[in-house]
Enzyme design. Structure first.
Site, PDB file in Angstrom:
ATOM      1  CE  LYS A   1      -4.024  -1.789   2.512  1.00  0.00           C
ATOM      2  NZ  LYS A   1      -5.121  -1.555   1.740  1.00  0.00           N
TER       3      LYS A   1
ATOM      4  NE  ARG B   1     -11.179  -9.854  -0.908  1.00  0.00           N
ATOM      5  CZ  ARG B   1     -11.514  -9.004  -1.943  1.00  0.00           C
ATOM      6  NH1 ARG B   1     -12.160  -9.315  -3.091  1.00  0.00           N
ATOM      7  NH2 ARG B   1     -11.568  -7.816  -1.694  1.00  0.00           N
TER       8      ARG B   1
HETATM    9  N1  BES Z   1      -7.967  -3.665   4.820  1.00  0.00           N
HETATM   10  C1  BES Z   1      -8.288  -3.392   3.482  1.00  0.00           C
HETATM   11  C2  BES Z   1      -9.593  -2.461   3.338  1.00  0.00           C
HETATM   12  C3  BES Z   1      -9.795  -1.329   4.011  1.00  0.00           C
HETATM   13  C4  BES Z   1      -9.729  -0.063   3.105  1.00  0.00           C
HETATM   14  C5  BES Z   1      -9.767  -1.120   5.193  1.00  0.00           C
HETATM   15  C6  BES Z   1      -9.722   1.171   3.766  1.00  0.00           C
HETATM   16  C7  BES Z   1     -10.052  -0.024   5.973  1.00  0.00           C
HETATM   17  C8  BES Z   1      -9.889   1.400   5.167  1.00  0.00           C
HETATM   18  C9  BES Z   1      -8.297  -4.497   2.487  1.00  0.00           C
HETATM   19  O1  BES Z   1      -7.508  -5.589   2.998  1.00  0.00           O
HETATM   20  C10 BES Z   1      -7.696  -4.197   1.251  1.00  0.00           C
HETATM   21  O2  BES Z   1      -6.815  -3.564   1.023  1.00  0.00           O
HETATM   22  N2  BES Z   1      -8.771  -4.335   0.110  1.00  0.00           N
HETATM   23  C11 BES Z   1      -8.457  -3.976  -1.033  1.00  0.00           C
HETATM   24  C12 BES Z   1      -9.000  -5.028  -2.174  1.00  0.00           C
HETATM   25  C13 BES Z   1      -8.415  -5.115  -3.344  1.00  0.00           C
HETATM   26  C14 BES Z   1      -7.100  -5.296  -3.724  1.00  0.00           C
HETATM   27  C15 BES Z   1      -9.482  -5.774  -4.400  1.00  0.00           C
HETATM   28  C16 BES Z   1      -8.928  -2.660  -1.509  1.00  0.00           C
HETATM   29  O3  BES Z   1      -9.971  -2.187  -1.159  1.00  0.00           O
HETATM   30  O4  BES Z   1      -8.353  -1.598  -2.158  1.00  0.00           O
HETATM   31 ZN    ZN Z   2      -5.504  -5.588   2.373  1.00  0.00          ZN
END
Ligand code: BES
Ligand code: ZN
Ligand code: ZN
Length: 464
Positions: free
Chosen positions: A244, A317
């Protein structure tokens, strides 16, 4: 420290609070008109007037908000007690006032070193003595709100402290205190049992994973009626090899689903709710290193279905898929309720005012929506039409972990997880936008909000 709830007809040492609707006669003096959230404070008499706004525009949640305003005023004045001297409130209204006061009386300032920078907390919330007959409900509200604090503290804490091992330690303490049964699965057992998706996420981290199961039996007459309550406990989400960037700083809070589950379990046992609930949390840290799992890997899940991991940041997931299918197989529940900070997409869709949920059960959609309305932990349904369920089908493997593009990402997440509950009625609540706040609201703090504890308890109470 726990705030005290007391009853008295006269409390001169406290701030005395009166609410008034717009245009209503009140002992306040102009320029106070009772407008929504208007405040008049008379320091020499320690009298506080708070406006409820127009009667026909009133929302019952305003009782929570105005009492939080009263507590904030007391805090600014460094007065440790707030007395609500409203004579004609019903039990429901008094409980709302009490909840708002308690929820607003919180800060996470343990890392502020200077004493004068610490937030002043109110120690006593007082009602007129006629409200004594509502003591039971008020005590329940006190237990619930203390558990909301418990979740906020956990979610806001540093990720170096709140590791999977730490979650094990506090779960054990909780189990001992509430006499709940506990079972903790560690790396060796997880590997042996075939939690391959969860173990893949954990591979890049020095902090070993844990799956923690707490069992609460509140209804021995219906021992086969069981709810599986699951939570995402990613104690830090770096994104793994799909690292990230600017949002990484918030990802100590990616265990909010797990914290919510612990908060609900604690509440069920303290409020002696007549339900049987198995709480299960999947706790891992998602980090990139030479051992980390990789995009493009196909992994065989606990359920036997194979998954092509297409993005190491879609780790939640994977963790939950194994946790859900293990929970469903081992405990045979009638219903699965799950909380997770699963997608950034839900924040894009709904912002921070309500959580998104996906379900395969219209009946439970109604119950969770009503619980959301009553607790004002609002939820909004996202659809699970068969077209969405088709999207999760894989090419190289049975399933793909993310969609082909960024469209409908939150629904995709729910549709993916629905593959692992074996057609049991399932409610997936994506709390990514509500569990973590960038800005405080009238009674919710910045960072961990504790969202989901009151919602989950209300939902479980209201099940048929
Ligand atoms: N933990 C994150 C989601 C999240 C985003 C939580 C903002 C709290 C605040 C999750 O694991 C994630 O990174 N999801 C990705 C999924 C994508 C790669 C399909 C996302 O939402 O970008
Ligand atoms: Zn994530
Ligand atoms: Zn995550």
């Amino acid at each position: 420290m726990s705030t005290k709830i007391t009853f008295s007809d006269s409390k001169k040492d406290c701030i005395n609070v009166h609410f008034a609707f717009e245009g209503e006669k009140s002992p306040a003096h102009p320029p106070f008109y009772g407008k929504k959230f208007e405040i008049q404070y008379l320091p020499d008499k320690k009298l506080l007037f708070v406006g409820l706004g127009k009667k026909n525009e009133f929302n019952v949640d305003y009782y929570r908000r105005v009492s939080a305003l009263a507590v904030k005023t007391a805090s600014l004045q460094k007065i440790a007690c707030v007395h609500f001297s409203q004579k004609d409130l019903t039990e429901k209204e008094i409980v709302l006032v009490c909840e708002g006061a308690l929820l607003g009386n919180y800060t996470f300032d343990k890392y502020k070193t200077e004493k004068d920078k610490k937030y002043f907390l109110v120690k006593e919330i007082s009602f007129l003595s006629y409200a004594k007959k509502f003591s039971n409900s008020l005590n329940d509200a006190l237990f619930l709100c203390n558990n909301v604090y418990f979740v906020r503290d956990l979610v806001s804490e540093n990720s170096d402290i709140v590791t999977p091992k730490f979650l094990e330690t506090i779960s054990r303490k909780l189990a001992k205190k509430t006499r709940m049964k506990i079972n903790v699965l560690r790396e060796q057992q997880l590997t042996k049992l075939g939690f391959n998706l969860l173990m893949s996420v954990a591979k890049g981290s020095d902090n070993p994973p844990r799956v923690i199961v707490l069992e609460y039996t509140g209804d021995t007459s219906q021992i086969h009626e069981k709810v599986l309550l699951a939570g995402k406990g990613v104690t830090f989400d770096s994104g793994g090899l799909n690292i990230k960037n600017d949002t990484m700083k918030d990802m100590r809070m990616d265990m909010a689903g797990a914290a919510t589950v612990l908060g609900i379990m604690k509440s069920l046992s303290e409020l002696k709710i007549k339900r049987n609930v198995i709480g299960i949390i999947g706790c891992v840290e998602n980090m990139p290193d030479g051992h980390a799992y990789k995009p493009g890997d196909v992994i065989k899940s606990y359920s036997g279905k194979t998954v092509e991991n297409l993005n190491c940041d879609a780790e939640g997931r994977l963790v939950l898929a194994d946790v859900l299918s293990y929970g469903v197989k081992k405990y045979n529940p009638n219903l699965v309720l799950e909380f997770s900070t699963l997608t950034g997409n839900v924040v894009a869709a709904l912002g921070h005012f309500c959580a998104g949920f996906v379900t395969n059960s219209p009946e439970h959609a109604k119950i969770i929506s009503k619980a959301g309305h009553d607790t004002y932990e609002l939820v909004w349904q996202l659809p699970l039409f068969e077209e969405y369920r088709e999207l999760v089908k894989g090419e190289r493997a049975d399933l793909r972990s993310i969609a082909k593009n960024r469209d409908a990402g939150s629904i995709f997440g729910g549709a993916f997880l629905a593959e692992f509950v074996d057609n049991v009625p399932y409610v997936h609540v994506d709390i990514a936008g509500t569990a973590i706040l960038e800005e405080p609201t009238m009674y919710l703090p910045k960072d961990g909000s504790g969202f989901g504890v009151r919602l989950g308890v209300e939902f479980l109470k209201n099940l048929k």
